[in-house]
Design a protein around this motif. Structure first.
Motif, PDB file in Angstrom:
ATOM      1  N   UNK A 723       0.872  -1.182   0.137  1.00 36.87           N
ATOM      2  CA  UNK A 723       0.005  -0.119   0.147  1.00 36.87           C
ATOM      3  C   UNK A 723       0.972   1.176  -0.159  1.00 36.87           C
ATOM      4  N   UNK A 724       1.857   1.131   0.718  1.00 28.91           N
ATOM      5  CA  UNK A 724       2.690   2.310   0.935  1.00 28.91           C
ATOM      6  C   UNK A 724       3.434   2.674  -0.373  1.00 28.91           C
ATOM      7  N   UNK A 725       3.995   1.509  -1.009  1.00 32.16           N
ATOM      8  CA  UNK A 725       4.820   1.432  -2.358  1.00 32.16           C
ATOM      9  C   UNK A 725       3.913   1.857  -3.501  1.00 32.16           C
ATOM     10  N   UNK A 726       2.566   1.670  -3.678  1.00 32.99           N
ATOM     11  CA  UNK A 726       1.706   2.056  -4.262  1.00 32.99           C
ATOM     12  C   UNK A 726       1.535   3.753  -4.142  1.00 32.99           C
ATOM     13  N   UNK A 727       1.556   4.309  -3.269  1.00 30.23           N
ATOM     14  CA  UNK A 727       1.502   5.579  -2.985  1.00 30.23           C
ATOM     15  C   UNK A 727       2.816   6.444  -3.546  1.00 30.23           C
ATOM     16  N   UNK A 728       3.831   5.742  -3.050  1.00 32.59           N
ATOM     17  CA  UNK A 728       5.210   6.327  -3.725  1.00 32.59           C
ATOM     18  C   UNK A 728       5.224   6.258  -5.137  1.00 32.59           C
ATOM     19  N   UNK A 729       4.611   5.050  -5.734  1.00 35.43           N
ATOM     20  CA  UNK A 729       4.556   4.729  -7.428  1.00 35.43           C
ATOM     21  C   UNK A 729       3.747   5.851  -7.886  1.00 35.43           C
ATOM     22  N   UNK A 730       2.833   6.187  -7.315  1.00 36.81           N
ATOM     23  CA  UNK A 730       1.557   7.468  -7.816  1.00 36.81           C
ATOM     24  C   UNK A 730       2.321   8.761  -7.670  1.00 36.81           C
ATOM     25  N   UNK A 731       3.182   8.902  -6.966  1.00 39.92           N
ATOM     26  CA  UNK A 731       3.714  10.280  -6.542  1.00 39.92           C
ATOM     27  C   UNK A 731       4.618  10.813  -7.918  1.00 39.92           C
ATOM     28  N   UNK A 732       4.107  11.805  -8.521  1.00 35.45           N
ATOM     29  CA  UNK A 732       4.948  12.252  -9.755  1.00 35.45           C
ATOM     30  C   UNK A 732       5.050  13.883  -9.396  1.00 35.45           C
ATOM     31  N   UNK A 733       6.308  14.246  -9.578  1.00 34.63           N
ATOM     32  CA  UNK A 733       6.714  15.594  -9.282  1.00 34.63           C
ATOM     33  C   UNK A 733       8.103  15.793 -10.103  1.00 34.63           C
ATOM     34  N   UNK A 734       8.250  17.267 -10.652  1.00 37.36           N
ATOM     35  CA  UNK A 734       9.512  17.490 -11.638  1.00 37.36           C
ATOM     36  C   UNK A 734      10.732  17.277 -10.542  1.00 37.36           C
ATOM     37  N   UNK A 735      10.684  17.462  -9.450  1.00 34.20           N
ATOM     38  CA  UNK A 735      11.833  17.216  -8.220  1.00 34.20           C
ATOM     39  C   UNK A 735      11.906  15.959  -7.758  1.00 34.20           C
ATOM     40  N   UNK A 736      11.176  14.833  -8.208  1.00 34.10           N
ATOM     41  CA  UNK A 736      11.087  13.573  -7.725  1.00 34.10           C
ATOM     42  C   UNK A 736      11.772  12.558  -8.508  1.00 34.10           C
ATOM     43  N   UNK A 737      12.557  11.694  -8.113  1.00 31.11           N
ATOM     44  CA  UNK A 737      13.084  10.460  -9.438  1.00 31.11           C
ATOM     45  C   UNK A 737      11.739   9.484  -9.073  1.00 31.11           C
ATOM     46  N   UNK A 738      11.315   9.341 -10.392  1.00 34.53           N
ATOM     47  CA  UNK A 738       9.859   8.367 -10.464  1.00 34.53           C
ATOM     48  C   UNK A 738      10.325   6.995  -9.986  1.00 34.53           C
ATOM     49  N   UNK A 739       9.425   6.342  -9.240  1.00 32.42           N
ATOM     50  CA  UNK A 739       9.290   4.945  -8.911  1.00 32.42           C
ATOM     51  C   UNK A 739       8.622   4.485 -10.009  1.00 32.42           C
ATOM     52  N   UNK A 740       9.217   3.717 -11.100  1.00 30.65           N
ATOM     53  CA  UNK A 740       8.490   3.285 -12.151  1.00 30.65           C
ATOM     54  C   UNK A 740       7.773   1.859 -12.052  1.00 30.65           C
ATOM     55  N   UNK A 741       8.356   1.212 -11.146  1.00 30.21           N
ATOM     56  CA  UNK A 741       7.811  -0.140 -10.962  1.00 30.21           C
ATOM     57  C   UNK A 741       8.192  -1.058  -9.805  1.00 30.21           C
ATOM     58  N   UNK A 742       7.583  -2.054  -9.143  1.00 27.85           N
ATOM     59  CA  UNK A 742       8.006  -2.921  -8.169  1.00 27.85           C
ATOM     60  C   UNK A 742       7.835  -4.336  -8.631  1.00 27.85           C
ATOM     61  N   UNK A 743       9.147  -5.059  -8.572  1.00 22.49           N
ATOM     62  CA  UNK A 743       8.979  -6.488  -8.789  1.00 22.49           C
ATOM     63  C   UNK A 743       9.231  -7.072  -7.301  1.00 22.49           C
ATOM     64  N   UNK A 744       8.377  -8.103  -6.912  1.00 25.57           N
ATOM     65  CA  UNK A 744       8.186  -8.459  -5.376  1.00 25.57           C
ATOM     66  C   UNK A 744       7.762  -9.913  -5.223  1.00 25.57           C
ATOM     67  N   UNK A 745       8.102 -10.425  -4.134  1.00 24.43           N
ATOM     68  CA  UNK A 745       7.522 -11.545  -3.628  1.00 24.43           C
ATOM     69  C   UNK A 745       6.959 -11.235  -2.365  1.00 24.43           C
ATOM     70  N   UNK A 746       7.015 -12.411  -1.351  1.00 24.20           N
ATOM     71  CA  UNK A 746       6.154 -12.098  -0.050  1.00 24.20           C
ATOM     72  C   UNK A 746       7.267 -11.573   0.687  1.00 24.20           C
TER      73      UNK A 746
END
Length: 941
Positions: A723-746
């Motif tokens: 849930x927290x990573x999804x919030x980070x992934x949807x954060x978009x701003x010119x002065x943030x490095x974009x979180x483009x994706x998450x590859x994960x297991x349990x």
């Protein structure tokens, strides 16, 4: 300089005083002794700038040198002559060093204003002699040590201002003995200890500001005895415990600010007795329970801010009937039910933010009846039904965020009436009926997002791209069909997201007009025709996704000449011919070109002049066919052995769960297998370093290069972390490095970020830069941090802000990296993490982390200003006079005293010092950097 003496001792004393000063603006150029002047017993200085004399010019009664751009150290040796002076104003200059003890000679003073200077050291004693003093204003200096207790003996004092310095220790209990005090301001220091209950004895006090300090304990109940109090601000002061109900005895109180503390318990229902109350801000605390029904009695209330608490229940209907209410900020709580039906009917609402709650029902029908509503923020609730009809004609709207609800029906907005609307997000709802055809009439629109309204349908109105300020246009997964309209204007457009729709036809050649376009996503449509050559010539283009359409023809070689292109995905089309040989394409993985049987060349199979069939095998002799079969059999055997080995490997190490992939905006829809395959081996994958500063560079399929960060957690925390990573992934701003994706297991994840090749601030801190470049870096960092703190709900603390976590993009714009990761680490350790049941939001140490971000921002400013000389220097420079700091910094930046940049440097240094002491909000810090006046706590939505 030769001293010239006047004919009277007072004028001579002022000339001596002038001799001590540095007058950069020549403000005191008329402080001279003309030759041959006979003053006949009068004081020569009476005609000088800032000097005020008695009617017969026999006494100097006032000296006003405010805002004269003066600096230097004052000895005070002349003060004993000015026994008749009643008014001394040295404010808004740059005087430094200690305030001279000789100032105690001015015993007849009624007003002393030394605010906004750089006086340092301990505040001098001896002020008990000033028995006529009414105003003592020392705001915004660099005083340190304890507050002077002896000023409490000045019984005539009405105004006391010691705010904005470095005073430490407790507030003297003697401050409760003032007999006539009306105004006290001690905020923005480093005061500690318990707030003395004796302050409750100040019966004449009307204004108290003592916040932005680090007290212990709570609010003394005795504060309820200050019967004349109209303004009380104890915000951001580390207070805990419940709010005393005795505060309700302050029946003249108009403003109460207690935000950003750790106050607990219910909101006292007795507050309804404070009938004059206009502003109530209890936000960012630990309050719980409902909003008291009795608040319906507060008929003068304009501002009600309760955001960032744990309040629940319904919003009382009486709130909607408050006739003066214009600001309602209750976001990030646990409220439920419907908003009051009458909200907006009886008052002229301006700002409404109820986001991130559990509200349901519809938008109140009269919410914009007052005609002044500018911000309507309702996202992340359970609202249903259609848009309120009153919104159609709500011409005052500037910002509307309704995403992540269950709204349905048509988008019933009349854009021709919404001339000031700049931001509209209706994504993740159930709207139908298409995009309104008059969208081009919203001339101020910058951001438009209706993505993930699966049955929206319709077409893109033909004049959409003519919006002069439009930057972001997103309609992902909306069942929109038809052709993409011509790009006749689009001069500001930077992001276009049209994927997962039913678009057909050609991409308009006029896309070449979109000179600012950075990203365009056309994937999963029915587009045809050749790949538009014009897109290869866009000067800023970085991401192009054209996958899963029906494009035909070859790939234009011009795409290989783009210096900004990071991703070109043409997979699963009807592309044919040779892949151009430039490095841009050779760097890409094969999957960028999959699904195009007639496409060949690196990184796919080689192209042959003849005998080429779709499967790529060449017909020839029987010997060749036998060789092919042998190769196939060998490949099968190798695959079998590899599978067995990996099976044993995973069996021995224990299953870690199935790998999954989440891609955010800007990344193709890779599978977890695609990403994992980009690592050299499973062993290498497991051994990616886990230290906070360890980031690996990886080239993914299609050739896109990303930075990869590995994090781990306990399996039981999976849902919370995601849930927290999804919030980070949807954060978009010119002065943030974009979180483009998450590859994960349990239990672990690989975070995929934009790869920024230009290094970080730590590596480049000693590089010589001009002042405008430094200023741009500081403001860019502030904007990114402000977005995390004020535009993300709840706020995302960076948690590890330092020079090495500030990267530079291709335009040398600063971008923050590794933001928010500390919250995940804390939530997965033994530290207590408070997670709300409904939203799973991280609240661990939120306030401390936000304050640490602000402190670290101040430290980074000092590093930038001094080319890396001052690192973690805030504690050591607090006793250094500001004037010395400014002189050192201007010298290091090759700026002389007459340079216009000097004032900007002083402003930026002031922000750095504030951030490392009084901790203003990032919103206020950014406004100060932009030359705007900060205001009280508010929402950055």
């Amino acid at each position: 300089m030769v001293k010239v003496f006047a004919s009277d001792p007072l004028s001579d004393a002022l000339l001596s005083f002038k001799f001590e000063l540095i007058d950069d603006s020549n403000s005191l150029n008329d402080w001279i002794v003309p030759s041959g002047v006979n003053t006949s017993g009068k004081i020569l200085a009476c005609s000088w700038t800032g000097v005020k004399c008695s009617q017969n010019s026999s006494k100097i009664v006032g000296l006003d040198l405010s805002v004269k751009n003066l600096r230097g150290q004052i000895s005070g040796k002349q003060f004993n002559l000015f026994v008749d002076m009643v008014d001394l104003n040295l404010s808004h200059n740059s005087f430094s060093d200690k305030l001279p003890s000789g100032i105690s000679s001015l015993t007849n003073l009624k007003s002393l204003d030394i605010s906004r200077n750089n006086f340092s050291g301990r505040f001098p004693s001896g002020f008990s002699k000033f028995q006529n003093l009414v105003v003592l204003d020392a705001f915004s200096n660099s005083f340190s040590g304890p507050l002077p207790a002896d000023v409490s003996e000045i019984q005539s004092l009405k105004v006391l201002n010691f705010a904005g310095s470095y005073f430490s220790g407790p507030i003297p209990s003697e401050y409760g003995s003032f007999k006539n005090l009306e105004f006290i301001h001690l905020a923005g220091n480093s005061l500690s200890g318990n707030i003395p209950p004796e302050l409750g004895k100040l019966k004449t006090l009307s204004h108290m500001e003592i916040g932005y300090n680090i007290y212990e304990g709570g609010i003394p109940w005795q504060f309820g005895n200050m019967s004349e109090l109209k303004y009380l601000d104890i915000a951001d002061a580390n207070l805990y415990g419940s709010i005393p109900k005795q505060i309700s005895n302050l029946t003249k109180l108009e403003s109460l600010f207690l935000f950003s503390n750790q106050l607990t318990g219910n909101i006292p229902w007795e507050f309804s007795k404070i009938l004059p109350l206009k502003s109530l801000d209890l936000s960012d605390n630990l309050l719980f329970g409902p909003i008291p029904d009795s608040f319906s009695e507060l008929k003068n209330l304009r501002l009600l801010s309760l955001m960032y608490n744990y309040l629940n229940g319904f919003v009382p209907e009486g709130i909607a009937k408050l006739p003066q209410l214009d600001t309602l900020l209750i976001w990030n709580n646990n409220f439920s039910g419907s908003l009051p039906e009458d909200l907006g009917r009886y008052s002229k609402l301006k700002y409404v933010d109820v986001s991130t709650n559990n509200f349901s029902g519809s938008i109140p029908p009269d919410i914009c009846s007052g005609g002044e509503l500018m911000k309507l923020i309702l996202f992340s609730n359970n609202f249903t039904e259609g848009l309120s009809p009153s919104l159609s004609n709500c011409s005052s709207l500037v910002r509307v965020r309704l995403e992540d609800n269950s709204f349905s029906g048509d988008i019933s907005l009349k854009f021709s009436n919404l001339r000031d609307l700049s931001y509209l997000d209706l994504s993740r709802n159930r709207f139908t009926g298409g995009i309104p055809t008059d969208i081009d009439q919203a001339s101020a629109l910058q951001y438009f997002n209706v993505s993930n309204n699966p049955v929206l349908g319709g077409i893109i109105p033909v004049k959409t791209w003519s919006l002069p300020l439009l930057e972001n246009f997103s309609v992902v997964s909306c069942s929109i069909s038809g052709n993409i309209p011509p790009f006749q204007h689009c001069k500001s457009l930077s992001v276009i997201e049209l994927s997962a729709n039913k678009f057909s036809g050609l991409v308009p050649e006029s896309i070449s007009n979109c000179k600012e376009l950075v990203s365009i996503d056309l994937a999963n449509n029915n587009l045809t025709g050749p790949i538009p050559l014009q897109m290869a010539k866009l000067p800023a283009i970085g991401v192009i996704d054209m996958s899963r359409n029906s494009f035909t023809g070859p790939i234009p070689a011009e795409f290989g000449n783009s210096s900004t292109l990071k991703l070109l995905n043409v997979s699963y089309n009807n592309i044919w011919g040779l892949i151009p040989p430039q490095t841009t394409f050779r760097m890409m993985d094969r999957s960028a070109f999959f699904g195009n049987p007639k496409l060949c060349g690196a990184p796919l199979r080689p192209c042959h002049r003849e005998n080429v069939i779709p499967n790529g095998l060449e017909l020839g002799s029987r010997r060749t066919q036998k060789l092919a079969w042998i190769l196939i059999i060998c490949a099968v055997i190798v695959l079998f052995i590899t599978t067995v080995v990996f099976g044993i490997f995973y069996f021995k190490r224990g299953s870690k769960g199935q790998w999954k992939m989440v891609a955010f905006s800007g990344l193709p829809q890779f599978t977890a297998k695609d990403v994992l395959r980009s690592f050299n081996s499973v062993e290498a994958l497991e051994e990616v370093p886990t230290l906070p500063d360890s980031i690996c560079k990886v080239v993914l399929p299609t050739g896109i290069t990303v930075s990869v960060k590995k994090i781990e957690w306990e399996p039981k925390r999976l849902e919370i972390v995601l849930q927290f990573l999804h919030r980070m992934g949807n954060a978009r701003h010119n002065n943030l490095t974009r979180l483009l994706g998450i590859c994960y297991n349990s239990r672990l994840a690989y975070l995929l970020y934009d790869y920024l090749p230009n290094g970080n601030l730590s590596e480049k801190i000693r590089m010589k830069r001009d002042w405008p470049t430094k200023y741009k870096i500081v403001v860019g960092i502030a904007r990114g941090l402000c977005f995390l703190h004020h535009d993300c709900y709840p706020a995302i603390p960076h948690g590890n802000l330092k020079a090495s976590n500030i990267m530079f993009d291709e335009n040398m714009e600063p971008r923050l990296v590794e933001y928010g990761l500390k919250s995940i680490v804390q939530s997965t350790s033994s530290l207590p993490a408070k997670i709300t049941k409904e939203t799973g939001e991280f609240n661990t140490f939120k306030k401390e982390e936000l304050n640490m971000d602000i402190h670290n921002f101040g430290e980074i400013i000092l590093e930038v200003l001094t080319n890396g000389r001052l690192v973690n220097a805030a504690p050591s420079i607090h006793n250094t006079p500001k004037e010395i700091l400014i002189r050192e910094i201007t010298d290091e930046n090759d700026i002389d005293s007459s340079n216009s940049f000097k004032e900007e440097i002083k402003l930026v240094l002031e922000v750095a010092l504030l951030c490392t002491t009084s901790k203003p909000s990032m919103e206020d810090a950014l406004k100060m950097l932009s030359g705007l006046k900060p205001h009280t706590n508010g929402n950055g939505s």
